[in-house]
Write a protein that holds these residues in place. Structure first.
Motif, PDB file in Angstrom:
ATOM      1  N   GLY A   1      11.452  24.437  35.077  1.00 48.33           N
ATOM      2  CA  GLY A   1      11.319  24.525  36.510  1.00 48.33           C
ATOM      3  C   GLY A   1      10.869  25.827  36.820  1.00 48.33           C
ATOM      4  N   LYS A   2      11.173  26.993  36.328  1.00 51.60           N
ATOM      5  CA  LYS A   2      11.031  28.284  36.624  1.00 51.60           C
ATOM      6  C   LYS A   2       9.647  28.670  36.239  1.00 51.60           C
ATOM      7  CE  LYS A   2      12.895  33.228  36.793  1.00 51.60           C
ATOM      8  NZ  LYS A   2      14.256  33.707  36.316  1.00 51.60           N
ATOM      9  N   LYS A   3       9.069  28.137  35.115  1.00 52.68           N
ATOM     10  CA  LYS A   3       7.744  28.540  34.411  1.00 52.68           C
ATOM     11  C   LYS A   3       6.772  27.980  35.085  1.00 52.68           C
ATOM     12  CE  LYS A   3       7.312  30.747  31.174  1.00 52.68           C
ATOM     13  NZ  LYS A   3       7.104  32.360  31.242  1.00 52.68           N
ATOM     14  N   ASN A   4       7.191  26.633  35.230  1.00 53.58           N
ATOM     15  CA  ASN A   4       6.027  25.844  36.072  1.00 53.58           C
ATOM     16  C   ASN A   4       6.478  24.927  37.516  1.00 53.58           C
ATOM     17  OD1 ASN A   4       4.088  23.846  36.747  1.00 53.58           O
ATOM     18  ND2 ASN A   4       3.632  23.085  34.670  1.00 53.58           N
ATOM     19  N   LYS A   5       6.148  25.598  38.559  1.00 54.35           N
ATOM     20  CA  LYS A   5       6.431  25.278  39.632  1.00 54.35           C
ATOM     21  C   LYS A   5       6.439  23.736  39.861  1.00 54.35           C
ATOM     22  CE  LYS A   5       7.758  29.432  40.896  1.00 54.35           C
ATOM     23  NZ  LYS A   5       9.068  29.884  40.947  1.00 54.35           N
ATOM     24  N   LYS A   6       5.384  23.206  39.260  1.00 55.14           N
ATOM     25  CA  LYS A   6       5.090  21.758  39.510  1.00 55.14           C
ATOM     26  C   LYS A   6       6.118  20.910  38.978  1.00 55.14           C
ATOM     27  CE  LYS A   6       0.247  22.370  40.064  1.00 55.14           C
ATOM     28  NZ  LYS A   6      -1.143  21.945  39.385  1.00 55.14           N
ATOM     29  N   LEU A   7       6.959  21.408  37.952  1.00 56.34           N
ATOM     30  CA  LEU A   7       8.057  20.753  37.202  1.00 56.34           C
ATOM     31  C   LEU A   7       9.413  20.893  37.941  1.00 56.34           C
ATOM     32  CD1 LEU A   7       6.888  21.150  33.758  1.00 56.34           C
ATOM     33  CD2 LEU A   7       6.283  18.943  35.117  1.00 56.34           C
ATOM     34  N   PHE A   8       9.428  21.393  39.357  1.00 49.80           N
ATOM     35  CA  PHE A   8      10.841  21.637  39.713  1.00 49.80           C
ATOM     36  C   PHE A   8      11.735  20.580  39.678  1.00 49.80           C
ATOM     37  CE2 PHE A   8       8.267  19.604  43.102  1.00 49.80           C
ATOM     38  CZ  PHE A   8       9.053  18.763  43.495  1.00 49.80           C
ATOM     39  N   TRP A   9      11.091  19.279  39.647  1.00 52.10           N
ATOM     40  CA  TRP A   9      12.223  18.254  39.839  1.00 52.10           C
ATOM     41  C   TRP A   9      12.811  18.217  38.436  1.00 52.10           C
ATOM     42  CZ3 TRP A   9      11.157  14.923  35.617  1.00 52.10           C
ATOM     43  CH2 TRP A   9       9.876  15.117  35.073  1.00 52.10           C
ATOM     44  N   VAL A  10      12.378  18.835  37.305  1.00 52.59           N
ATOM     45  CA  VAL A  10      13.132  18.630  36.217  1.00 52.59           C
ATOM     46  C   VAL A  10      14.611  19.347  36.379  1.00 52.59           C
ATOM     47  CG1 VAL A  10      13.141  19.516  33.804  1.00 52.59           C
ATOM     48  CG2 VAL A  10      11.192  18.552  34.554  1.00 52.59           C
ATOM     49  N   THR A  11      14.271  20.794  37.303  1.00 53.29           N
ATOM     50  CA  THR A  11      15.605  21.293  37.538  1.00 53.29           C
ATOM     51  C   THR A  11      16.564  20.539  38.373  1.00 53.29           C
ATOM     52  OG1 THR A  11      14.401  23.315  37.145  1.00 53.29           O
ATOM     53  CG2 THR A  11      16.400  23.487  38.488  1.00 53.29           C
ATOM     54  N   ALA A  12      15.888  19.807  39.329  1.00 54.80           N
ATOM     55  CA  ALA A  12      16.790  19.138  40.389  1.00 54.80           C
ATOM     56  C   ALA A  12      17.413  18.036  39.720  1.00 54.80           C
ATOM     57  CB  ALA A  12      15.854  18.912  41.410  1.00 54.80           C
ATOM     58  N   ILE A  13      16.765  17.286  38.926  1.00 53.33           N
ATOM     59  CA  ILE A  13      17.258  16.125  38.296  1.00 53.33           C
ATOM     60  C   ILE A  13      18.213  16.197  37.332  1.00 53.33           C
ATOM     61  CG2 ILE A  13      15.544  15.290  36.661  1.00 53.33           C
ATOM     62  CD1 ILE A  13      15.818  12.425  38.242  1.00 53.33           C
ATOM     63  N   ALA A  14      18.106  17.158  36.518  1.00 50.90           N
ATOM     64  CA  ALA A  14      18.736  17.613  35.271  1.00 50.90           C
ATOM     65  C   ALA A  14      20.228  17.300  35.396  1.00 50.90           C
ATOM     66  CB  ALA A  14      18.808  18.852  34.815  1.00 50.90           C
ATOM     67  N   PRO A  15      20.994  18.149  36.409  1.00 47.83           N
ATOM     68  CA  PRO A  15      22.545  17.885  36.747  1.00 47.83           C
ATOM     69  C   PRO A  15      22.909  16.317  36.589  1.00 47.83           C
ATOM     70  CG  PRO A  15      21.767  19.391  38.226  1.00 47.83           C
ATOM     71  CD  PRO A  15      20.406  18.888  37.652  1.00 47.83           C
ATOM     72  N   LEU A  16      21.908  15.491  37.511  1.00 45.44           N
ATOM     73  CA  LEU A  16      22.441  14.006  37.492  1.00 45.44           C
ATOM     74  C   LEU A  16      22.329  13.446  36.182  1.00 45.44           C
ATOM     75  CD1 LEU A  16      23.572  11.871  39.653  1.00 45.44           C
ATOM     76  CD2 LEU A  16      20.924  11.378  39.944  1.00 45.44           C
ATOM     77  N   ILE A  17      21.195  13.875  35.507  1.00 44.68           N
ATOM     78  CA  ILE A  17      21.004  13.036  34.180  1.00 44.68           C
ATOM     79  C   ILE A  17      22.205  13.567  33.301  1.00 44.68           C
ATOM     80  CG2 ILE A  17      19.626  13.206  32.102  1.00 44.68           C
ATOM     81  CD1 ILE A  17      17.118  13.649  33.931  1.00 44.68           C
ATOM     82  N   SER A  18      22.527  14.841  33.401  1.00 48.12           N
ATOM     83  CA  SER A  18      23.717  15.261  32.482  1.00 48.12           C
ATOM     84  C   SER A  18      25.062  14.396  32.749  1.00 48.12           C
ATOM     85  CB  SER A  18      24.055  16.874  32.750  1.00 48.12           C
ATOM     86  OG  SER A  18      22.836  17.523  32.557  1.00 48.12           O
ATOM     87  N   VAL A  19      25.149  14.365  34.168  1.00 47.59           N
ATOM     88  CA  VAL A  19      26.289  13.382  34.719  1.00 47.59           C
ATOM     89  C   VAL A  19      26.495  12.098  33.881  1.00 47.59           C
ATOM     90  CG1 VAL A  19      27.641  12.290  36.729  1.00 47.59           C
ATOM     91  CG2 VAL A  19      27.164  14.966  36.424  1.00 47.59           C
ATOM     92  N   ILE A  20      25.255  11.403  34.262  1.00 48.11           N
ATOM     93  CA  ILE A  20      24.931  10.031  33.666  1.00 48.11           C
ATOM     94  C   ILE A  20      25.439   9.976  32.088  1.00 48.11           C
ATOM     95  CG2 ILE A  20      23.486   8.262  33.677  1.00 48.11           C
ATOM     96  CD1 ILE A  20      22.123   8.905  36.282  1.00 48.11           C
ATOM     97  N   ILE A  21      24.827  10.838  31.408  1.00 48.23           N
ATOM     98  CA  ILE A  21      24.523  10.708  30.012  1.00 48.23           C
ATOM     99  C   ILE A  21      26.158  10.912  29.464  1.00 48.23           C
ATOM    100  CG2 ILE A  21      23.737  11.723  27.802  1.00 48.23           C
ATOM    101  CD1 ILE A  21      21.288  12.076  29.304  1.00 48.23           C
ATOM    102  N   SER A  22      26.633  12.088  29.965  1.00 56.20           N
ATOM    103  CA  SER A  22      28.055  12.462  29.495  1.00 56.20           C
ATOM    104  C   SER A  22      28.992  11.505  29.799  1.00 56.20           C
ATOM    105  CB  SER A  22      28.367  13.765  30.137  1.00 56.20           C
ATOM    106  OG  SER A  22      28.327  13.916  31.780  1.00 56.20           O
ATOM    107  N   THR A  23      29.020  10.795  31.139  1.00 50.89           N
ATOM    108  CA  THR A  23      29.983   9.773  31.607  1.00 50.89           C
ATOM    109  C   THR A  23      29.759   8.699  30.717  1.00 50.89           C
ATOM    110  OG1 THR A  23      29.812  10.641  33.810  1.00 50.89           O
ATOM    111  CG2 THR A  23      30.494   8.337  33.504  1.00 50.89           C
ATOM    112  N   PHE A  24      28.595   8.219  30.511  1.00 48.77           N
ATOM    113  CA  PHE A  24      28.285   7.144  29.341  1.00 48.77           C
ATOM    114  C   PHE A  24      28.868   7.305  27.961  1.00 48.77           C
ATOM    115  CE2 PHE A  24      25.688   4.638  26.375  1.00 48.77           C
ATOM    116  CZ  PHE A  24      26.031   3.605  26.773  1.00 48.77           C
TER     117      PHE A  24
END
Length: 659
Positions: free
Chosen positions: A280-303
């Protein structure tokens, strides 16, 4: 010879209005001398009212109410309290699309963060979600920032948890602990509201930027160290926050307290989160990767934990999160007894820290989008939302830099993005919370660690070192105070050093020796301009500060020392004929003077008289001139000893200094 000449007179008229030379006596090519004008005497009440208005209402918030009918004033009043009524009139579907995307994006970031931050405050996970539901809604109607995202933040969560934990045990005295949290939140809101309502927002500026940088960096390290409990799966962990106690607790449990499954989860997802942040830092257009990563982490780890039953192998999980919207908590606030004072003390500290962070964030993004932020209105909005929050089971909420940055990059247009985020959190509280039961604590620790690393600003520290070494001391003092003692001690050190710097600058102002820049009539600091030459027989100094009781004696003594040093320098060089006969004080930087300052000038004048040295003032401002006349100091030294510029004083006095 009179110096009291109006500045509007043409130069050609000067010889009949105060020029020290008549037309017959004027040396060839000698310029005319301009004299200092005396401002008209103001009514003391008018002057006091003007000063008061400039201090507390410099932006003239009532100017839009002037000459308006009562109905219009009522509407303007509502818009002042609820800015949404103003910008909402031009709101359209295009803006809503941007706000909807931004709101959904920051909601995906805030939900896992809220659950994690509530643990920093030693509260159940649902309280973090509560604090991202009600406060953002209140702020959306009352705040003036378009980009700030409201909710719990790591620094305030840790600070609140640490301070309240000193009063009640969060496990054994859970009920009293929660009540004190709500009480502190209430008074944090009252503090913020009062600062904004009474227009005292300038008080937060006493915490210098350097001290804030150090405090944030130290707090980030402290927060990260606190996460080692969940990251390593340690059950018995110290309640202290200093680095020595934490590391001792970690190493003493290395053989019997660490859980390898927990470590595997923590390390894996921390690497994933840091990679997402890097992308997300290297490519400003991919800011959503930084934003959604915590929720993805929670979903995968919980599963993963759910299907492997890792909780039976020692992996600590969140367990039950209460379902439903915020229950009322107004009856739980301590409004009497000894806990009232405790809540007030903790609330003021937490409220000021939260306010400093929120206002800084709001100003940053307002500057990036080129719109104006009303600091006092922001404080009222933040205070109101925390007062309301304290009554609806929330703890102190403020602006989050990470979420605000994502909000900005996601294309938010107005505070409606906060409303969208609140609605998503509401949906989570009503429907989704049971799904977080098997979320491992390790993933929450990883989310916090990845989030707080951004609070360590190495570049800012290096810049502070280059610019101001005293600022760097303040920065490091706050940093080491937090890391090696506690958060509150670090904050106290930050405030103390910031005040110490102010006192040092006020009590020990710079006094520069001036010289004439070659081929000009400009006089400048000889240290800054080595080519500038001093005038034989005259010492010219500039006072770079107002002259008050706190520094008047120092200024007088400093001028006398400069005179002594100059005399000794002349003697060493055998220039006895050029001994000092006149001291010119350049007073343009002197914005004000009090009775102690005038008394110090009188003593300086009397001391110089004994040494047969003249005291001359150059370009005092209107406030200073008025007070000098009111105190009869001008009569004491003579009206012909006050000049408009240093050059005028030298032109007049230098010929008289010749042998």
């Amino acid at each position: 010879m009179s110096n009291r000449i109006t500045n509007s007179l043409p130069v050609t008229d000067m010889d009949m209005h105060g020029d020290p030379y008549s037309s017959d006596e004027r040396p060839e090519n000698l310029p005319y001398v301009h004299k200092v004008g005396v401002p008209p005497k103001q009514n003391w009440f008018t002057e006091f009212k003007t000063t008061l208005k400039e201090t507390f209402m410099h932006d003239d918030p009532l100017r839009s109410f002037k000459d308006q009918p009562k109905s219009k004033k009522f509407i303007l009043g509502l818009q002042a309290v609820f800015p949404i009524l103003d910008w909402g009139r031009s709101y359209n579907l295009t803006k809503f699309k941007g706000d909807l995307i931004a709101g959904l994006t920051i909601a995906s970031l805030c939900i896992p963060q809220d659950i994690a931050y509530s643990k920093l405050a030693n509260l159940s996970p649902q309280y973090g979600l509560y604090s991202s539901f009600v406060p953002p809604l209140v702020y959306a109607f009352m705040g003036s920032s378009r980009d700030i995202a409201i909710g719990p933040v790591a620094v305030v969560s840790l600070l609140l948890g640490t301070l309240v934990q000193n009063e009640f045990d969060p496990v054994k005295q859970k009920k009293d602990y929660q009540r004190l949290i709500f009480t502190a939140t209430f008074f944090a809101g009252i503090t913020q509201f009062a600062l904004g309502f009474f227009r005292l927002g300038f008080l937060i500026d006493f915490l210098s930027h350097a001290a804030v940088v150090g405090f944030m960096a130290g707090t980030a390290i402290t927060i990260a160290l606190q996460q080692l409990k969940g990251f390593l799966g340690i059950k018995n962990f110290t309640k202290k926050t200093d680095i020595i106690s934490v590391m001792r607790s970690v190493w003493t449990s290395v053989h019997h307290g660490w859980n390898w499954q927990t470590i595997l989860i923590g390390v894996s997802f921390l690497a994933f989160l840091l990679l997402a942040k890097y992308i997300g830092k290297k490519n400003k257009k991919l800011f959503w990767v930084t934003a959604i990563a915590p929720l993805i982490s929670v979903i995968i780890s919980t599963f993963c934990v759910y299907i492997t039953h890792a909780e039976k192998k020692g992996v600590q999980i969140v367990n039950k999160i209460e379902k439903g919207v915020n229950p009322p908590s107004v009856h739980e606030i301590f409004f009497r007894g000894e806990n009232l004072a405790k809540g007030f003390r903790i609330g003021v500290v937490a409220g000021m820290v939260a306010l400093t962070e929120a206002v800084a964030i709001a100003r940053t993004f307002a500057a990036m989008k080129d719109y104006r932020i009303d600091g006092n209105r922001e404080m009222v909005a933040l205070g109101t939302m925390n007062v309301v929050g304290s009554m609806t089971s929330c703890y102190v909420a403020t602006g989050s830099f990470s979420r605000s940055a994502v909000n900005y990059m996601a294309g938010c247009n107005t505070a409606v993005s906060n409303i969208v985020m609140s609605m998503v959190v509401l949906l989570t509280l009503e429907v989704i919370t049971p799904l977080f039961k098997y979320t491992p604590n390790a993933i929450l620790a990883s989310i916090i660690i990845s989030a707080v690393l951004g609070l360590i600003d190495i570049d800012a520290m290096l810049l502070i070192w280059k610019i101001d070494k005293f600022d760097f001391i303040a920065c490091m003092g706050a940093f080491f105070g937090v890391v090696f003692v506690s958060v509150e001690i670090g904050l106290l050190i930050a405030v103390a050093i910031s005040f110490a710097k102010i006192l040092l600058q006020v009590t020990r102002p710079r006094i520069a020796v001036l010289g004439k820049v070659p081929r000009t009539n400009v006089y400048r600091n000889i240290q800054q301009y080595p080519a500038a030459t001093t005038v034989p027989g005259i010492l010219i100094v500039r006072v770079d500060s107002a002259i008050y009781f706190s520094n008047s004696n120092y200024i007088r003594e400093r001028m006398l020392r400069l005179l002594t040093d100059e005399e000794e320098h002349l003697k060493e060089n055998g220039e006895l004929k050029s001994s000092i006969h006149c001291l010119i004080v350049e007073m343009s930087p002197v914005t004000d003077i009090d009775t102690s300052g005038i008394h110090a000038l009188e003593e300086l004048y009397k001391t110089l008289q004994k040494k047969d040295i003249q005291l001359v003032l150059a370009n005092p401002g209107p406030v200073v001139v008025d007070k000098l006349h009111a105190s009869d100091f001008v009569s004491l030294i003579g009206e012909d000893k006050i000049f408009l510029t240093v050059a005028d004083a030298v032109i007049t006095l230098a010929p008289k200094m010749e042998p």
